[in-house]
Design a protein around this motif. Structure first.
Motif, PDB file in Angstrom:
ATOM      1  N   TYR A 114       0.824  -1.213   0.000  1.00 11.78           N
ATOM      2  CA  TYR A 114       0.000   0.000   0.000  1.00 11.78           C
ATOM      3  C   TYR A 114       0.855   1.259   0.000  1.00 11.78           C
ATOM      4  O   TYR A 114       1.810   1.382   0.760  1.00 11.78           O
ATOM      5  CB  TYR A 114      -0.898   0.041   1.233  1.00 11.78           C
ATOM      6  CG  TYR A 114      -2.290  -0.516   1.045  1.00 11.78           C
ATOM      7  CD1 TYR A 114      -2.663  -1.207  -0.086  1.00 11.78           C
ATOM      8  CD2 TYR A 114      -3.241  -0.343   2.026  1.00 11.78           C
ATOM      9  CE1 TYR A 114      -3.942  -1.715  -0.231  1.00 11.78           C
ATOM     10  CE2 TYR A 114      -4.523  -0.852   1.895  1.00 11.78           C
ATOM     11  CZ  TYR A 114      -4.860  -1.533   0.762  1.00 11.78           C
ATOM     12  OH  TYR A 114      -6.129  -2.022   0.621  1.00 11.78           O
ATOM     13  N   GLU A 115       0.471   2.187  -0.845  1.00  8.51           N
ATOM     14  CA  GLU A 115       1.008   3.538  -0.864  1.00  8.51           C
ATOM     15  C   GLU A 115      -0.132   4.456  -1.267  1.00  8.51           C
ATOM     16  O   GLU A 115      -1.040   4.051  -1.983  1.00  8.51           O
ATOM     17  CB  GLU A 115       2.154   3.669  -1.867  1.00  8.51           C
ATOM     18  CG  GLU A 115       3.418   2.989  -1.428  1.00  8.51           C
ATOM     19  CD  GLU A 115       4.597   3.305  -2.325  1.00  8.51           C
ATOM     20  OE1 GLU A 115       4.467   4.147  -3.241  1.00  8.51           O
ATOM     21  OE2 GLU A 115       5.649   2.705  -2.100  1.00  8.51           O
ATOM     22  N   MET A 116      -0.050   5.668  -0.830  1.00 13.92           N
ATOM     23  CA  MET A 116      -1.077   6.634  -1.191  1.00 13.92           C
ATOM     24  C   MET A 116      -0.862   7.078  -2.629  1.00 13.92           C
ATOM     25  O   MET A 116       0.239   7.454  -3.016  1.00 13.92           O
ATOM     26  CB  MET A 116      -1.008   7.842  -0.255  1.00 13.92           C
ATOM     27  CG  MET A 116      -2.097   8.840  -0.470  1.00 13.92           C
ATOM     28  SD  MET A 116      -1.989  10.140   0.783  1.00 13.92           S
ATOM     29  CE  MET A 116      -3.083  11.340   0.075  1.00 13.92           C
ATOM     30  N   TYR A 133      -7.097   7.469   1.787  1.00 18.36           N
ATOM     31  CA  TYR A 133      -5.981   6.558   2.032  1.00 18.36           C
ATOM     32  C   TYR A 133      -6.058   5.984   3.441  1.00 18.36           C
ATOM     33  O   TYR A 133      -5.898   4.786   3.647  1.00 18.36           O
ATOM     34  CB  TYR A 133      -4.647   7.272   1.811  1.00 18.36           C
ATOM     35  CG  TYR A 133      -3.459   6.360   2.007  1.00 18.36           C
ATOM     36  CD1 TYR A 133      -3.328   5.189   1.270  1.00 18.36           C
ATOM     37  CD2 TYR A 133      -2.478   6.657   2.939  1.00 18.36           C
ATOM     38  CE1 TYR A 133      -2.247   4.342   1.455  1.00 18.36           C
ATOM     39  CE2 TYR A 133      -1.395   5.823   3.120  1.00 18.36           C
ATOM     40  CZ  TYR A 133      -1.286   4.665   2.381  1.00 18.36           C
ATOM     41  OH  TYR A 133      -0.217   3.821   2.569  1.00 18.36           O
ATOM     42  N   PHE A 134      -6.318   6.843   4.403  1.00 16.27           N
ATOM     43  CA  PHE A 134      -6.450   6.396   5.787  1.00 16.27           C
ATOM     44  C   PHE A 134      -7.542   5.335   5.899  1.00 16.27           C
ATOM     45  O   PHE A 134      -7.359   4.301   6.539  1.00 16.27           O
ATOM     46  CB  PHE A 134      -6.763   7.593   6.693  1.00 16.27           C
ATOM     47  CG  PHE A 134      -6.886   7.233   8.138  1.00 16.27           C
ATOM     48  CD1 PHE A 134      -5.759   7.087   8.926  1.00 16.27           C
ATOM     49  CD2 PHE A 134      -8.129   7.032   8.718  1.00 16.27           C
ATOM     50  CE1 PHE A 134      -5.863   6.746  10.268  1.00 16.27           C
ATOM     51  CE2 PHE A 134      -8.247   6.692  10.050  1.00 16.27           C
ATOM     52  CZ  PHE A 134      -7.115   6.549  10.826  1.00 16.27           C
ATOM     53  N   SER A 135      -8.657   5.579   5.259  1.00 19.00           N
ATOM     54  CA  SER A 135      -9.771   4.636   5.284  1.00 19.00           C
ATOM     55  C   SER A 135      -9.393   3.312   4.627  1.00 19.00           C
ATOM     56  O   SER A 135      -9.715   2.234   5.137  1.00 19.00           O
ATOM     57  CB  SER A 135     -10.977   5.250   4.581  1.00 19.00           C
ATOM     58  OG  SER A 135     -12.046   4.354   4.555  1.00 19.00           O
ATOM     59  N   ARG A 136      -8.697   3.387   3.516  1.00 20.80           N
ATOM     60  CA  ARG A 136      -8.281   2.177   2.795  1.00 20.80           C
ATOM     61  C   ARG A 136      -7.351   1.325   3.665  1.00 20.80           C
ATOM     62  O   ARG A 136      -7.519   0.109   3.774  1.00 20.80           O
ATOM     63  CB  ARG A 136      -7.590   2.585   1.492  1.00 20.80           C
ATOM     64  CG  ARG A 136      -7.324   1.454   0.548  1.00 20.80           C
ATOM     65  CD  ARG A 136      -7.046   1.939  -0.865  1.00 20.80           C
ATOM     66  NE  ARG A 136      -5.959   2.876  -0.992  1.00 20.80           N
ATOM     67  CZ  ARG A 136      -4.735   2.558  -1.420  1.00 20.80           C
ATOM     68  NH1 ARG A 136      -4.449   1.320  -1.751  1.00 20.80           N
ATOM     69  NH2 ARG A 136      -3.808   3.484  -1.536  1.00 20.80           N
ATOM     70  N   VAL A 137      -6.394   1.977   4.311  1.00 15.87           N
ATOM     71  CA  VAL A 137      -5.450   1.243   5.163  1.00 15.87           C
ATOM     72  C   VAL A 137      -6.161   0.662   6.381  1.00 15.87           C
ATOM     73  O   VAL A 137      -5.991  -0.516   6.710  1.00 15.87           O
ATOM     74  CB  VAL A 137      -4.271   2.147   5.598  1.00 15.87           C
ATOM     75  CG1 VAL A 137      -3.397   1.445   6.638  1.00 15.87           C
ATOM     76  CG2 VAL A 137      -3.437   2.549   4.395  1.00 15.87           C
ATOM     77  N   VAL A 179       0.306   1.144  12.422  1.00 19.54           N
ATOM     78  CA  VAL A 179      -0.583   1.571  11.334  1.00 19.54           C
ATOM     79  C   VAL A 179      -0.325   3.043  11.010  1.00 19.54           C
ATOM     80  O   VAL A 179      -0.200   3.420   9.843  1.00 19.54           O
ATOM     81  CB  VAL A 179      -2.068   1.340  11.699  1.00 19.54           C
ATOM     82  CG1 VAL A 179      -2.988   1.872  10.606  1.00 19.54           C
ATOM     83  CG2 VAL A 179      -2.335  -0.140  11.957  1.00 19.54           C
ATOM     84  N   VAL A 180      -0.193   3.861  12.037  1.00 22.95           N
ATOM     85  CA  VAL A 180       0.082   5.287  11.836  1.00 22.95           C
ATOM     86  C   VAL A 180       1.431   5.468  11.144  1.00 22.95           C
ATOM     87  O   VAL A 180       1.559   6.253  10.199  1.00 22.95           O
ATOM     88  CB  VAL A 180       0.038   6.054  13.176  1.00 22.95           C
ATOM     89  CG1 VAL A 180       0.547   7.480  13.012  1.00 22.95           C
ATOM     90  CG2 VAL A 180      -1.371   6.051  13.737  1.00 22.95           C
TER      91      VAL A 180
END
Length: 79
Positions: free
Chosen positions: A26-28, A37-41, A60-61
């Motif tokens: 995952y990358e933005m 992006y936050f929601s996807r992760v 995660v952060v």
């Protein structure tokens, strides 16, 4: 019964491994906003947790901050 359980366990491990690989990649994207992006992760992390993965929120952060485009470098730090 025991064979059936082992099959389910093996399938779950395989699914979790697939999600781990997806998480690592995952990358933005440049067209995404931070909230997307936050929601996807976090959605993926929550699915991984259902399968038994123990991922601390701090990791995660860190992942999110580390994989954001360079234009966001000044936004936060990991202290």
């Amino acid at each position: 019964m025991k064979l059936s359980y082992k099959g389910v366990e093996k399938a779950q491990k395989s699914k979790l491994q697939s999600m781990r690989r997806e998480y690592e990649r995952y990358e933005m994207s440049s067209s995404e906003i931070v909230e997307q992006y936050f929601s996807r992760v976090t959605n993926l992390v929550n699915k991984m947790r259902v399968y038994g993965e123990d991922i601390p929120e701090s990791k995660v952060v860190e992942k999110i901050l580390r994989t954001m485009p360079m234009k966001f470098d000044h936004v936060g730090s990991l202290e």
